[in-house]
Design an enzyme around this catalytic site. Structure first.
Site, short mmCIF file in Angstrom:
data_model
loop_
_atom_site.label_atom_id
_atom_site.label_comp_id
_atom_site.label_asym_id
_atom_site.label_seq_id
_atom_site.Cartn_x
_atom_site.Cartn_y
_atom_site.Cartn_z
N THR A 129 -2.75 48.78 21.24
CA THR A 129 -2.68 48.09 19.95
C THR A 129 -4.04 48.02 19.26
O THR A 129 -5.06 47.81 19.90
CB THR A 129 -2.14 46.66 20.17
N GLU A 130 -3.99 48.18 17.92
CA GLU A 130 -5.19 47.99 17.09
C GLU A 130 -4.84 47.03 15.97
O GLU A 130 -3.64 46.76 15.72
CB GLU A 130 -5.64 49.33 16.49
N PHE A 159 -5.52 42.53 21.25
CA PHE A 159 -4.39 42.00 22.04
C PHE A 159 -4.26 42.71 23.39
O PHE A 159 -3.15 43.09 23.78
CB PHE A 159 -3.06 42.15 21.28
N HIS A 182 1.78 63.73 18.15
CA HIS A 182 1.40 64.77 19.12
C HIS A 182 -0.11 64.90 19.24
O HIS A 182 -0.60 65.73 20.02
CB HIS A 182 2.02 66.12 18.73
N GLU A 246 8.23 48.42 30.91
CA GLU A 246 7.75 47.12 30.45
C GLU A 246 8.91 46.29 29.90
O GLU A 246 8.99 45.08 30.13
CB GLU A 246 6.67 47.31 29.37
N LEU A 341 15.74 18.17 26.16
CA LEU A 341 16.34 17.20 27.09
C LEU A 341 15.29 16.50 27.95
O LEU A 341 15.59 15.53 28.64
CB LEU A 341 17.40 17.89 27.96
N GLY A 344 9.75 13.49 25.27
CA GLY A 344 8.30 13.63 25.12
C GLY A 344 7.65 14.31 26.31
O GLY A 344 6.65 15.02 26.16
N GLY A 367 5.77 44.40 24.01
CA GLY A 367 6.71 45.37 24.60
C GLY A 367 7.60 46.02 23.56
O GLY A 367 8.63 46.62 23.88
N ASN A 370 11.29 42.48 18.92
CA ASN A 370 12.75 42.55 19.07
C ASN A 370 13.44 43.26 17.91
O ASN A 370 14.48 43.90 18.10
CB ASN A 370 13.31 41.13 19.27
C1 LIG Z 1 0.51 38.02 24.65
C2 LIG Z 1 0.39 39.42 24.17
C3 LIG Z 1 -0.01 40.41 25.06
C4 LIG Z 1 -0.18 41.74 24.61
N1 LIG Z 1 -0.66 42.68 25.49
C5 LIG Z 1 -0.93 43.94 25.02
C6 LIG Z 1 -1.55 44.91 25.88
O1 LIG Z 1 -1.83 44.65 27.06
N2 LIG Z 1 -1.83 46.13 25.35
C7 LIG Z 1 -1.55 46.47 24.07
O2 LIG Z 1 -1.84 47.60 23.66
N3 LIG Z 1 -0.95 45.57 23.23
C8 LIG Z 1 -0.64 44.32 23.68
N4 LIG Z 1 -0.06 43.38 22.84
C9 LIG Z 1 0.22 43.75 21.45
C10 LIG Z 1 1.71 43.86 21.15
O3 LIG Z 1 2.25 45.00 21.75
C11 LIG Z 1 1.87 43.83 19.62
O4 LIG Z 1 1.53 42.51 19.21
C12 LIG Z 1 3.26 44.19 19.17
O5 LIG Z 1 3.50 45.57 19.37
C13 LIG Z 1 3.47 43.88 17.67
O6 LIG Z 1 2.46 44.45 16.90
P1 LIG Z 1 1.68 43.52 15.84
O7 LIG Z 1 1.27 42.28 16.51
O8 LIG Z 1 0.64 44.34 15.17
O9 LIG Z 1 2.80 43.11 14.76
P2 LIG Z 1 3.25 43.96 13.46
O10 LIG Z 1 3.36 45.39 13.80
O11 LIG Z 1 2.37 43.56 12.33
O12 LIG Z 1 4.70 43.39 13.24
C14 LIG Z 1 4.89 42.02 12.85
C15 LIG Z 1 6.37 41.73 12.84
O13 LIG Z 1 6.99 42.50 11.81
C16 LIG Z 1 8.29 42.89 12.19
N5 LIG Z 1 8.38 44.37 12.17
C17 LIG Z 1 7.38 45.26 12.36
N6 LIG Z 1 7.84 46.51 12.23
C18 LIG Z 1 9.16 46.43 11.94
C19 LIG Z 1 10.20 47.38 11.71
N7 LIG Z 1 9.97 48.71 11.75
N8 LIG Z 1 11.44 46.90 11.48
C20 LIG Z 1 11.69 45.58 11.45
N9 LIG Z 1 10.76 44.63 11.67
C21 LIG Z 1 9.51 45.05 11.91
C22 LIG Z 1 8.51 42.30 13.60
O14 LIG Z 1 9.13 41.03 13.45
C23 LIG Z 1 7.11 42.12 14.12
O15 LIG Z 1 7.01 41.08 15.10
C24 LIG Z 1 0.12 42.06 23.26
C25 LIG Z 1 0.56 41.06 22.38
C26 LIG Z 1 0.68 39.76 22.82
C27 LIG Z 1 1.14 38.71 21.84
#
Ligand SMILES: Cc1cc2nc3c(=O)[nH]c(=O)nc-3n(C[C@H](O)[C@H](O)[C@H](O)COP(=O)(O)OP(=O)(O)OC[C@H]3O[C@@H](n4cnc5c(N)ncnc54)[C@H](O)[C@@H]3O)c2cc1C
Length: 385
Positions: A129-130, A159, A182, A246, A341, A344, A367, A370
């Site tokens: 992730t970036e 993250f 690719h 995952e 349930l 506090g 992962g 959703n």
């Molecule tokens: C506790 C934690 C641990 C993590 N660990 C890792 C790790 O070890 N390595 C790593 O690389 N990453 C890690 N991540 C990153 C994680 O995989 C990303 O946060 C995730 O993929 C979502 O990307 P984003 O946060 O940039 O959200 P965004 O891409 O900005 O998306 C935000 C929201 O927009 C909606 N959305 C986005 N795209 C679509 C679409 N095409 N259709 C419909 N709705 C959409 C969804 O509701 C989504 O939650 C971690 C994140 C957390 C919170």
């Protein structure tokens, strides 16, 4: 209420689960406060867990692992939920990072890293992730440029679970930006004594306080060319394959959290008195608990059907996506109702239900969010035109 018999459970797996539960419960009781304050687990935890045979259970024995199946790791990760320890840190160490090596590493890479990871002497992380590339991971801008016998990596990641403590980071980077997915490759970066590598921030979170989440910077980090994992440009296919594992882990720990919440809440509403009688003597409380308990049993039946197919090698990606989104959504709903349930007390971190509730929120996001899972399911239902 009796728990259904899990069709994939064996005597050996049940014994592993008991061993893991005893170890993790004792560790949490002794060290949780420090882990939470420092925002990561101790080195001693990793080596003790390795010595207890709880890490990398599905890594083949010839590489120092437990020689089992993913079911072994799922049993240990379930014990983490029951002990109230945030799962992702061990999930990355035992399943996510090592499975990349098992499936795609050279013999040299496997022998170098896997025994150390299984022993807990090397902590692993996956950096995909970036800031501008989360759900849309293909938008990543971190570059790896081949220069003679090395790759030079430049970019930032965010993250990253275990990022602040990892010795080995599997970094996804573009080796050919013009080639889209690719052009993504994976590189094994040894962060120990690594010029140009830095942990720029450890991020505060709503829950999972003992699992660190870090921002990482790569400023012309030079690694030997034999640190390439798999083929150049093969990174995307490897990420897609490993993300399936995952998602099954998330589905499993979500179900474990639902079951744990029902157990904790059943105990609480039978013990807690209000208006001169136990809470459970209120019809509304009984109905709430009855619905949550029913959902736990339905969740377990669905999950077990997935795990049986997984262990036979016949679980498809669309069903994995269904399990990930539906079970983590259910986790959020049930934990919220159960916390209510507790009144506090449920909002205080002294009570395990509060930790379960706070830890659960991220399960719907990482992962693959959703919403993306539903896209995967929807695509599987779309007739090609
Ligand atoms: C506790 C934690 C641990 C993590 N660990 C890792 C790790 O070890 N390595 C790593 O690389 N990453 C890690 N991540 C990153 C994680 O995989 C990303 O946060 C995730 O993929 C979502 O990307 P984003 O946060 O940039 O959200 P965004 O891409 O900005 O998306 C935000 C929201 O927009 C909606 N959305 C986005 N795209 C679509 C679409 N095409 N259709 C419909 N709705 C959409 C969804 O509701 C989504 O939650 C971690 C994140 C957390 C919170």
């Amino acid at each position: 209420m009796t728990s259904p018999v899990r069709p994939w459970m064996t005597v050996e797996l049940a014994a592993l689960g008991e061993r893991a539960a005893a170890f993790l419960t004792a560790q949490a009781a002794a060290h949780r406060q420090r882990w939470v304050e420092q925002k990561h687990l101790d080195r001693d935890f990793w080596t003790a867990a390795g010595a207890a045979g709880l890490l990398c259970r599905s890594v083949p024995a010839e590489y120092g692992g437990g020689g089992g199946t993913l079911a072994d790791d799922l049993v240990v990760l379930t014990a983490l939920v029951d002990a109230g320890i945030a799962v992702p840190t061990v999930q990355v160490q035992s399943v996510i990072a090592p499975q990349f090596l098992v499936d795609h590493g050279t013999q040299e890479q496997k022998h170098r890293w896997l025994p150390e990871m299984a022993a807990g002497r090397v902590v692993g992380a996956l950096a995909m992730t970036e800031a501008q590339a989360g759900s849309d991971a293909r938008a990543m801008t971190t570059r790896a440029v081949r220069e003679g016998g090395t790759y030079v990596i430049t970019g930032t990641k965010t993250f990253i679970t275990n990022g602040s403590i990892a010795d080995l980071v599997i970094v996804a980077a573009c080796t050919d930006p013009a080639a889209g997915r690719h052009g993504i490759s994976l590189l094994l970066v040894d962060t120990r004594d690594c010029e140009g590598f830095s942990v720029t921030r450890v991020i505060d979170k709503v829950g999972q306080h003992e699992a660190d989440l870090a921002e990482l910077a790569f400023d012309r980090v030079r690694v030997p060319a034999d640190c390439l994992l798999g083929a150049e440009g093969g990174g995307w296919a490897m990420l897609v394959r490993q993300l399936t594992k995952e998602r099954i882990v998330i589905a499993t720990t979500a179900t474990a959290a639902v079951e744990r919440a029902v157990v904790l809440t059943t105990r609480h509403v039978n013990e807690r008195q209000a208006f001169g009688r136990p809470l459970i003597d209120n019809q509304h409380v009984r109905i709430e608990l009855a619905e949550c308990a029913t959902e736990a049993v339905v969740a377990r039946a669905f999950l077990d059907s997935c795990l049986v197919r997984l262990l036979k090698g016949s679980l498809d990606d669309a069903t994995v996506a269904m399990a990930k989104w539906w079970l983590s959504d259910l986790e959020g709903q049930v934990l919220d109702r159960c916390l209510q349930l507790f009144g506090g007390y449920g909002y205080t971190t002294e009570y395990p239900i509060a930790r379960l509730w706070a830890n659960a929120r991220a399960q719907r996001i990482y992962g693959g969010a959703n919403e993306i899972m539903k896209e995967t399911v929807g695509r599987s239902l779309t007739v090609r035109r």
